[in-house]
Design a protein around this motif. Structure first.
Motif, mmCIF file in Angstrom:
data_model
loop_
_atom_site.group_PDB
_atom_site.id
_atom_site.type_symbol
_atom_site.label_atom_id
_atom_site.label_comp_id
_atom_site.label_asym_id
_atom_site.label_seq_id
_atom_site.Cartn_x
_atom_site.Cartn_y
_atom_site.Cartn_z
ATOM 1 N N CYS A 1 11.938 3.597 8.907
ATOM 2 C CA CYS A 1 12.063 4.275 10.200
ATOM 3 C C CYS A 1 10.753 4.219 10.975
ATOM 4 C CB CYS A 1 12.499 5.723 9.994
ATOM 5 S SG CYS A 1 14.204 5.909 9.447
ATOM 6 N N THR A 2 9.630 4.357 10.279
ATOM 7 C CA THR A 2 8.327 4.283 10.932
ATOM 8 C C THR A 2 8.079 2.888 11.481
ATOM 9 O OG1 THR A 2 7.467 5.970 9.411
ATOM 10 C CG2 THR A 2 5.856 4.652 10.623
ATOM 11 N N CYS B 1 -6.195 10.076 5.576
ATOM 12 C CA CYS B 1 -7.644 10.006 5.801
ATOM 13 C C CYS B 1 -8.227 8.716 5.246
ATOM 14 C CB CYS B 1 -8.330 11.218 5.179
ATOM 15 S SG CYS B 1 -7.957 12.787 5.990
ATOM 16 N N THR B 2 -7.675 8.254 4.123
ATOM 17 C CA THR B 2 -8.131 6.989 3.550
ATOM 18 C C THR B 2 -7.789 5.836 4.478
ATOM 19 O OG1 THR B 2 -7.783 7.876 1.320
ATOM 20 C CG2 THR B 2 -8.021 5.490 1.526
ATOM 21 N N ALA B 3 -6.602 5.901 5.118
ATOM 22 C CA ALA B 3 -6.232 4.878 6.095
ATOM 23 C C ALA B 3 -7.201 4.887 7.267
ATOM 24 C CB ALA B 3 -4.804 5.113 6.581
ATOM 25 N N LEU B 4 -7.569 6.076 7.714
ATOM 26 C CA LEU B 4 -8.546 6.186 8.798
ATOM 27 C C LEU B 4 -9.876 5.577 8.379
ATOM 28 C CD1 LEU B 4 -9.435 7.239 11.566
ATOM 29 C CD2 LEU B 4 -9.900 9.460 10.487
ATOM 30 N N ASP C 1 0.823 -1.202 0.000
ATOM 31 C CA ASP C 1 0.000 0.000 0.000
ATOM 32 C C ASP C 1 0.862 1.258 0.000
ATOM 33 O OD1 ASP C 1 -2.243 1.541 -0.018
ATOM 34 O OD2 ASP C 1 -2.755 1.246 2.096
ATOM 35 N N LEU C 2 1.860 1.298 0.864
ATOM 36 C CA LEU C 2 2.705 2.488 0.946
ATOM 37 C C LEU C 2 3.620 2.630 -0.260
ATOM 38 C CD1 LEU C 2 3.718 2.360 4.714
ATOM 39 C CD2 LEU C 2 1.955 3.759 3.639
ATOM 40 N N GLY C 3 3.875 1.539 -0.974
ATOM 41 C CA GLY C 3 4.715 1.603 -2.160
ATOM 42 C C GLY C 3 4.000 2.100 -3.397
ATOM 43 N N ARG C 4 2.691 2.279 -3.308
ATOM 44 C CA ARG C 4 1.940 2.788 -4.459
ATOM 45 C C ARG C 4 2.195 4.290 -4.619
ATOM 46 N NH1 ARG C 4 -3.834 1.761 -2.857
ATOM 47 N NH2 ARG C 4 -4.361 2.148 -5.029
ATOM 48 N N PRO C 5 2.069 4.801 -5.843
ATOM 49 C CA PRO C 5 2.330 6.236 -6.065
ATOM 50 C C PRO C 5 1.372 7.102 -5.257
ATOM 51 C CG PRO C 5 2.213 5.040 -8.152
ATOM 52 C CD PRO C 5 1.720 4.097 -7.103
ATOM 53 N N PHE D 1 1.658 3.974 10.600
ATOM 54 C CA PHE D 1 1.931 4.320 9.209
ATOM 55 C C PHE D 1 0.958 5.383 8.697
ATOM 56 C CE2 PHE D 1 3.695 0.022 9.639
ATOM 57 C CZ PHE D 1 4.991 0.262 9.202
ATOM 58 N N ALA D 2 -0.254 5.403 9.237
ATOM 59 C CA ALA D 2 -1.189 6.480 8.898
ATOM 60 C C ALA D 2 -0.672 7.808 9.435
ATOM 61 C CB ALA D 2 -2.575 6.167 9.463
ATOM 62 N N VAL D 3 -0.067 7.774 10.629
ATOM 63 C CA VAL D 3 0.545 8.984 11.183
ATOM 64 C C VAL D 3 1.695 9.444 10.291
ATOM 65 C CG1 VAL D 3 1.706 9.969 13.186
ATOM 66 C CG2 VAL D 3 -0.120 8.291 13.513
ATOM 67 N N TYR D 4 2.476 8.494 9.810
ATOM 68 C CA TYR D 4 3.591 8.830 8.909
ATOM 69 C C TYR D 4 3.079 9.508 7.638
ATOM 70 C CZ TYR D 4 7.180 8.067 5.343
ATOM 71 O OH TYR D 4 8.070 8.238 4.316
ATOM 72 N N LEU D 5 1.999 8.992 7.067
ATOM 73 C CA LEU D 5 1.429 9.621 5.879
ATOM 74 C C LEU D 5 0.978 11.048 6.187
ATOM 75 C CD1 LEU D 5 -0.711 6.650 4.471
ATOM 76 C CD2 LEU D 5 1.359 7.614 3.445
ATOM 77 N N LEU D 6 0.409 11.236 7.369
ATOM 78 C CA LEU D 6 -0.091 12.562 7.744
ATOM 79 C C LEU D 6 1.046 13.566 7.912
ATOM 80 C CD1 LEU D 6 -2.559 14.269 8.563
ATOM 81 C CD2 LEU D 6 -2.168 13.524 10.920
#
Length: 394
Positions: A267-268, A173-176, A132-136, A159-164
């Motif tokens: 790191c996350t 928000c999509t992860a949430l 999921d995180l490897g997608r563009p 990982f949702a925090v990392y995206l934020l």
């Protein structure tokens, strides 16, 4: 393979409407510890006899190893369509001899071997998150799989925090949304179990296991053994808070300053493993993405090869298991035994410190030119005319 037996019991409770958090199974009296959504996913485990289920668990986990290797290779080598060298290396990594050799070696890493021994789902969750995180950025529903993974085992929430904090608010928000969907599905099908878990069971750390045993390779386990106490209390709480903030800060900085999402994700992941109250040794299957990332940069640099070998040895040596750890002997280890009892958290702290030092200043080469190249920039790339034009003095 005690954990797969627990999963099967959770699936049976979910299918029959039994008490999901009231049973214990195996000779160790293990209870259910995952959210109700996970129990729904475990229902298919009840379709097989226990013996056949154990065989299926081993086969599925072994089959997922090359999937994780592929995702790790892609993160380490491919920096975009404008990086033909990375694409070429990825194609070389897909050849059958390389895949079989890398899979065989990965299985002997202690976290992977323990995953097979216990019948765990760590490899599957790591693949889900890494895919999921490897997608563009901007990909449809990016982050949703991270949310579903959080609904299964909670810790992927970091990982949702990392995206934020890296500015990808839509993906966060999509992860949430994915997490909320998992919770609502659990409430819809298992309302009583959902209320019990989200109001009480999720806070019962002792339900998962003893924090001070050598099996626990988290920061709390390290501190408990060093302080010779079963409850490190506020010492651990303060250390976990500082480590969590520092780890996410490093993850954000390596992404923003160096454009390296792969190392930000690593790191996350390490931060989550460190601050989690309990991180069993088999939770550290993120060692494969780490080893692949390090292995991407060893050509022609001796100290990097030594570093890669040392990290691989740390995840293979099984030093925590050769120490006396029966009963409460984990709390009586001498000072020289402490590093052997906690190789993974010490390695994780060292990795965060190394990335923090390396990313302390922005690169001389603009990020638009780096184009999310691997960490650190290979010598061949530094010698390229495109990059040389942006290096001061050239």
């Amino acid at each position: 393979m005690s954990d797969i037996v627990v999963y099967r019991a959770e699936g049976e409770a979910a299918a029959s409407g039994g008490d999901l958090y009231g049973f214990t199974v195996t000779e160790w009296n293990l209870p259910a510890t995952y959210p109700p959504f996970a129990a729904l996913l475990f229902i298919p485990t009840t379709w097989l006899p226990t013996g056949a289920l154990k065989v299926a668990s081993v086969l599925v986990n072994v089959a997922l190893v090359p999937v994780l290797l592929h995702l790790s290779y892609k993160a380490a080598y491919v920096t975009g369509t404008s990086d033909p060298a990375g694409v070429s290396r990825l194609r070389s990594a897909r050849t059958l001899p390389v895949v079989l050799t890398a899979t065989a070696l990965a299985i002997w890493l202690e976290p992977f071997f323990q995953t097979l021994v216990f019948g765990q789902i760590n490899i599957a969750l790591t693949c889900l998150v890494l895919w999921d995180l490897g997608r563009p950025d901007g990909a449809r529903l990016k982050g949703f799989a991270v949310g579903l993974a959080t609904g299964i085992k909670l810790t992927p929430a970091v990982f949702a925090v990392y995206l934020l904090i890296t500015g990808r608010v839509r993906a966060a928000c999509t992860a949430l949304a994915g997490f909320v969907c998992s919770v609502l599905l659990g409430v819809l099908v298992l309302p009583d179990a959902s209320v019990e878990f989200w109001t009480r069971r999720m806070f019962e750390t002792g339900r998962v296991g003893k924090v001070w045993i050598v099996d626990n390779q988290s920061l709390q386990g390290l501190l408990a053994r060093c302080l010779h106490t079963q409850e490190p209390g506020l010492v651990w709480a303060g250390a976990a808070l500082l480590t969590g903030m520092a780890g996410l800060f490093v993850a954000r900085r390596v992404y923003l300053r160096r454009g390296l999402d792969s190392w930000g994700v690593l790191c996350t992941a390490v931060t989550a493993l460190l601050v989690s109250p309990i991180s069993w040794s088999h939770h550290w299957v993120w060692c494969v993405p780490l080893l692949v990332a390090l292995g991407a940069h060893v050509r022609g640099v001796r100290w990097r090869r030594v570093l890669l070998a040392a990290v691989a040895l740390a995840f293979t040596a099984r030093t925590m298991w050769v120490l006396p750890h029966q009963g409460d002997l984990d709390l009586r280890l001498s000072w020289w035994q402490q590093p052997l009892a906690a190789p993974y958290p010490l390695l994780g702290l060292a990795m965060l410190a190394a990335v923090a030092w390396w990313s302390r200043r922005p690169p001389a080469v603009p990020l638009s030119v780096l184009a999310r190249r691997p960490f650190p920039l290979p010598r061949s790339a530094r010698r390229s005319p495109e990059l040389s034009a942006h290096v001061p003095g050239r």
